[in-house]
Structure formats: C-alpha cells, structure tokens
Design a protein around this motif. Structure first.
Motif, PDB file in Angstrom:
ATOM      1  N   ASP A  32       0.800  -1.228   0.000  1.00  0.00           N
ATOM      2  CA  ASP A  32       0.000   0.000   0.000  1.00  0.00           C
ATOM      3  C   ASP A  32       0.828   1.272   0.000  1.00  0.00           C
ATOM      4  OD1 ASP A  32      -1.990   1.817   0.040  1.00  0.00           O
ATOM      5  OD2 ASP A  32      -2.569   1.487   2.131  1.00  0.00           O
ATOM      6  N   ASP A  33       1.106   1.776  -1.196  1.00  0.00           N
ATOM      7  CA  ASP A  33       1.840   3.035  -1.310  1.00  0.00           C
ATOM      8  C   ASP A  33       0.935   4.260  -1.204  1.00  0.00           C
ATOM      9  OD1 ASP A  33       4.338   1.854  -1.458  1.00  0.00           O
ATOM     10  OD2 ASP A  33       4.982   3.136  -3.117  1.00  0.00           O
ATOM     11  N   GLY A  34      -0.365   4.003  -0.995  1.00  0.00           N
ATOM     12  CA  GLY A  34      -1.261   5.123  -0.702  1.00  0.00           C
ATOM     13  C   GLY A  34      -0.934   5.740   0.653  1.00  0.00           C
ATOM     14  N   ASN A  38      -0.706  -1.129  -4.735  1.00  0.00           N
ATOM     15  CA  ASN A  38      -1.606   0.025  -4.772  1.00  0.00           C
ATOM     16  C   ASN A  38      -0.743   1.285  -4.803  1.00  0.00           C
ATOM     17  OD1 ASN A  38      -3.623   1.941  -4.599  1.00  0.00           O
ATOM     18  ND2 ASN A  38      -3.489   1.975  -2.371  1.00  0.00           N
ATOM     19  N   THR A  39      -0.925   2.074  -5.854  1.00  0.00           N
ATOM     20  CA  THR A  39      -0.050   3.225  -6.067  1.00  0.00           C
ATOM     21  C   THR A  39      -0.616   4.547  -5.559  1.00  0.00           C
ATOM     22  OG1 THR A  39      -1.013   3.105  -8.276  1.00  0.00           O
ATOM     23  CG2 THR A  39       1.269   2.354  -8.033  1.00  0.00           C
ATOM     24  N   ALA A  51      -8.048   2.499  -2.427  1.00  0.00           N
ATOM     25  CA  ALA A  51      -7.197   2.960  -3.525  1.00  0.00           C
ATOM     26  C   ALA A  51      -7.918   3.955  -4.417  1.00  0.00           C
ATOM     27  CB  ALA A  51      -6.758   1.769  -4.371  1.00  0.00           C
ATOM     28  N   SER A 106       0.726   8.974  -2.570  1.00  0.00           N
ATOM     29  CA  SER A 106       0.918   8.167  -3.781  1.00  0.00           C
ATOM     30  C   SER A 106       2.367   7.698  -3.885  1.00  0.00           C
ATOM     31  CB  SER A 106       0.538   8.930  -5.058  1.00  0.00           C
ATOM     32  OG  SER A 106       1.645   9.632  -5.585  1.00  0.00           O
ATOM     33  N   GLY A 117      -4.824   3.002  -8.650  1.00  0.00           N
ATOM     34  CA  GLY A 117      -4.296   1.987  -7.744  1.00  0.00           C
ATOM     35  C   GLY A 117      -5.120   0.717  -7.819  1.00  0.00           C
TER      36      GLY A 117
END
Ligand code: PLP
Ligand code: ZN
Length: 421
Positions: free
Chosen positions: A104-106, A379-380, A349, A112, A353
């Motif tokens: 999870d890069d959120g 997840n971007t 997301a 983001s 994502g």
C-alpha cells in the motif's frame, strides 16, 4: 559518485559519464531516456542483506548506497518508503490463489507512489543548487514534488491539466507551489513544462525525461523482496500510464539479481485502462514504440491517463524481459475494483491503484497466473485522492447510507424495515 558507472541511452546505447548530460541523450528529441548504471562490486562493499537487517532507518534511504545520491547527501525529513505489504488471504480465496499480497503506497506522505521519485528529484536539485524545480503531472507526481519541496523550503512550479481531481490540486496549493492549470491534456502540460524548464533553467523532474525518477521508484522492488525475506514473488501487478513505475520496479529487481540477493526475476504485469492502452497495444501487436501514434488517453483513472507514455521504452522492456504481460481493463472494471480491494484487505485505492487489482482479476480469468504463484499487487495511490470516483464505485456496488432522524425509534424502524440485523 563512486558507485554510479555511467548513463546509457536506451535508444542508441551510447554511454555518458554522469556529468556529461543532465537528463537525456541529445540525439533523439525528448525521447532519449537514459539508464543509470552502477558498479555493483563497489556497492557490495557498502551494503549487504545482513547490514540491512540491522538498519533501523525504515525509509527508502536504507538503500542509499544503491541510489544515485552522494553518501553525505541530506535527505528530506518526510518519511518516504517502507510501506506495508499486507497478506490478503480473503482476496486470494475469492480468486482461488494461494499467496497474495497488497503493498500500500497510498500511505506515503502525499498519498501516492510518486513520493519515491520526487524525493530523489529534490535531493538531486539541491545537489545542483537549483532555485526552482518543475514538473508536469497528471496530479500525483506534482503533489509529491510539492509536498517534499515544502518539507525543505524548496521553490517549485507545477504544470497539471485543469481536469485533475480537486484533491490533488488542493495538495499543490496547500504546500504553496506555483500552479499552472493547463487548459489541455497531461501531454500538453508535459510539452509546455519542458519548454519552460529550458527557457528558465529550472531543475526538471519530468517522468521519462529525468533518469533519476526510475531510481527512486525502484525502491518499491527492494522493499517487496526484503519484506518477503528476499524470497522474490513470482508476479507483480502494477498499473501503467507513462511506464516509469513499471520500469523502476524492473530496475530494482535487476539490481537485486546483480547483487545476488534474489534468485529469480518476477514477471511484471502492466495494467492499462482501455482508453489509455498504448503499451498494451504496442506489446500485443509488436508495434514500434518510437513511431506509434498516441492514443486518446481517456480513462476514469486519471493517474494512468497518458496518450504517449513518456517512459515507454523502459515500460516495454520491463514486460518483455521478465516474460510478463500487459493486460487491459475497462473503466467499469477499475471502479468495481475500488470497493473489492477496500473490503477484501482494507486498502482504499484511487482508480489507478485499484486498476492493478482489476488487472489481476483479468489475468486470473485469462490464465496468465497459476494458482500456486506468489503474487504482489501494488496500490499506487490513496482513495481519498478522488472521492468522486469512489462515490461512483460504491453506488455501482449498491452501497448507500440511510438518512434518518436522530431518534432511537426511527433507527429501530429503519433496521427492521431494511432487515439490517
Ligand atoms: C503515476 C501513477 C501511476 C502510473 O505510473 P507511470 O509511471 O505513469 O506508469 C499509477 N498509479 C498512480 C496512483 C500514479 O500516481
Ligand atoms: Zn541515444
């Protein structure tokens, strides 16, 4: 910089010393993106898996000897990197898979994946003593640059399409960037930003142009492999717009193979939206990406809207060299994936994502992955970036709230008549 060997043009193969060129190989207009190449023997004398195990800096800077910055470089204070890699057993069961993780890069500071790259941009710009940094962006790269610049008091000028989601524009303004809202597409914003950078001598963060952005993005691969105790996954799913993230993931994995820290190359699966499927088409039809015309770029997933992917050469290599694939999904499939991912693993997301997960669903249906493979979905971007799309997605899922008076009897009535309990 003792560990950076050279910069190699991915179009013509020409090699440059790191100080010979600032961004691109000058022989191909704006398409001469270069690859930063390293002296791995030197790097091995500075970093090892064992040293990393003892390193308590849980950020991208734990990998500093593998990044194109000086050992003594001062890094921005915001905490970037080491995002969680969640086990997702319920989603795995739904898809009849054995091993599925969602990274999870959120959760990064500006919500983001782009923080990974913008952090490097700010360090490089400060190394050069730049007064102003600039970028064009669909929104997130700009928000990332804006936030990280704010953390160190660095001036910046941003070019985004007027149509960017309001939350992303709000981020730019709260961090006090100079914001140019372009009456046009991301591609228009990109061209203008390059012209402005050349005109004013600003430091240029642009994706698919500044070679160091790939180097920031590759840290996600390091983290995935380290979080899995250096047992690399078999497949990684990521959504693709310009193609810099997928190229960066590939670069990180190549670094790890060169160091001997992982024993195989995961397959990279790039996920594109139907209206913005340049890479998918080029890959499937074997088209020449130096001459292929742009596509419309229209999709609900604004972060992967790119008519002409700026990092397309690295993005194609990431898939072909890893025996991966591109998959293409509709906007409805993307929107459906938002609540599925949120409900299945608790990760909220934004459309781009969730697109990575929608791509996995499609890949399972098409037999592109096997049930026993170890799969990571990236997840971007955070869902709060785009509330309008979220509301559309939950309406499609049939979820709506009950509007009631603040009264226990009314509540009981509502619970009973709707058979809630
Ligand atoms: C930028 C971005 C992408 C796509 O990355 P590219 O490097 O343009 O392919 C995907 N998701 C989100 C949330 C992004 O911000
Ligand atoms: Zn070249």
């Amino acid at each position: 910089m003792d560990h950076v060997m050279d910069l190699k043009c991915v179009v013509c193969g020409k090699e440059y010393a790191p100080d010979d060129i600032e961004y691109i190989c000058p022989d191909h207009d704006n398409d001469g993106i270069v690859d930063v190449r390293y002296d791995y023997d030197f790097i091995k004398s500075r970093i090892s898996k064992e040293k990393l195990a003892e390193n308590r800096d849980y950020s991208i800077w734990r990998y500093k000897p593998l990044l194109p910055v000086l050992p003594e470089a001062k890094v921005p204070p915001l905490s970037i990197g080491w995002t969680p890699l969640y086990d997702a057993p319920r989603l795995a069961r739904q898809l009849q898979l054995k091993h599925l993780w969602v990274k999870d890069d959120g959760r990064l500071p500006t919500a983001s994946f782009k923080d990974r790259a913008s952090a490097i941009a700010v360090v490089k710009a400060q190394e050069k003593g730049a007064e102003i940094i600039t970028t064009a962006s669909t929104g997130n790269a700009a928000a990332a640059l804006s936030g990280i610049c704010a953390s160190v008091g660095q001036r910046n000028v941003i070019f985004v399409p007027e149509s960017a989601p309001p939350a992303k524009i709000a981020q730019l303004l709260v961090y006090d960037s100079t914001v140019m809202l372009i009456k046009g597409s991301y591609d228009d914003a990109f061209e203008l930003c390059l012209e402005a950078a050349a005109e004013y001598g600003w430091y240029n963060r642009n994706t698919g142009y500044n070679p160091y952005m790939t180097e920031g993005k590759k840290t996600a691969s390091y983290e995935i492999c380290e979080q899995l105790d250096w047992n690399a996954p078999d497949v990684i799913f990521v959504s693709v717009g310009d193609g810099c993230i997928i190229g960066g993931l590939h670069k990180g994995l190549k670094d790890l193979l060169a160091l001997g820290w992982i024993d195989h190359m995961p397959r990279l699966i790039g996920v594109q939206a139907e209206g913005s499927n340049y890479m998918f088409e080029a890959w499937q039809n074997g088209e020449n990406i130096l001459t292929k015309a742009p596509v419309s770029g229209i999709t609900v997933a604004d972060s992967i809207s790119a008519g002409l992917p700026r990092d397309r050469i690295k993005a194609l290599a990431a898939v072909t060299e890893t025996n991966g694939a591109y998959v293409c999904i509709s906007d409805d499939e993307i929107l459906n994936a938002i609540p599925t991912l949120a409900r299945g693993v608790g990760v909220f997301a934004e459309p781009a994502g969730a697109a990575a997960y929608a791509g996995l669903v499609k890949a399972v249906a098409e037999g592109l992955v096997r049930a026993d493979e170890r799969i990571v979905v990236l997840n971007t971007g955070n869902g709060l970036k785009d509330i309008k799309s979220t509301m559309t997605s939950v309406t499609m899922a049939g979820s709506s709230p009950y509007h009631i008076e603040p009264d226990l009897e009314v509540l009981k009535q509502t619970i009973q008549s709707n058979r809630i309990l």
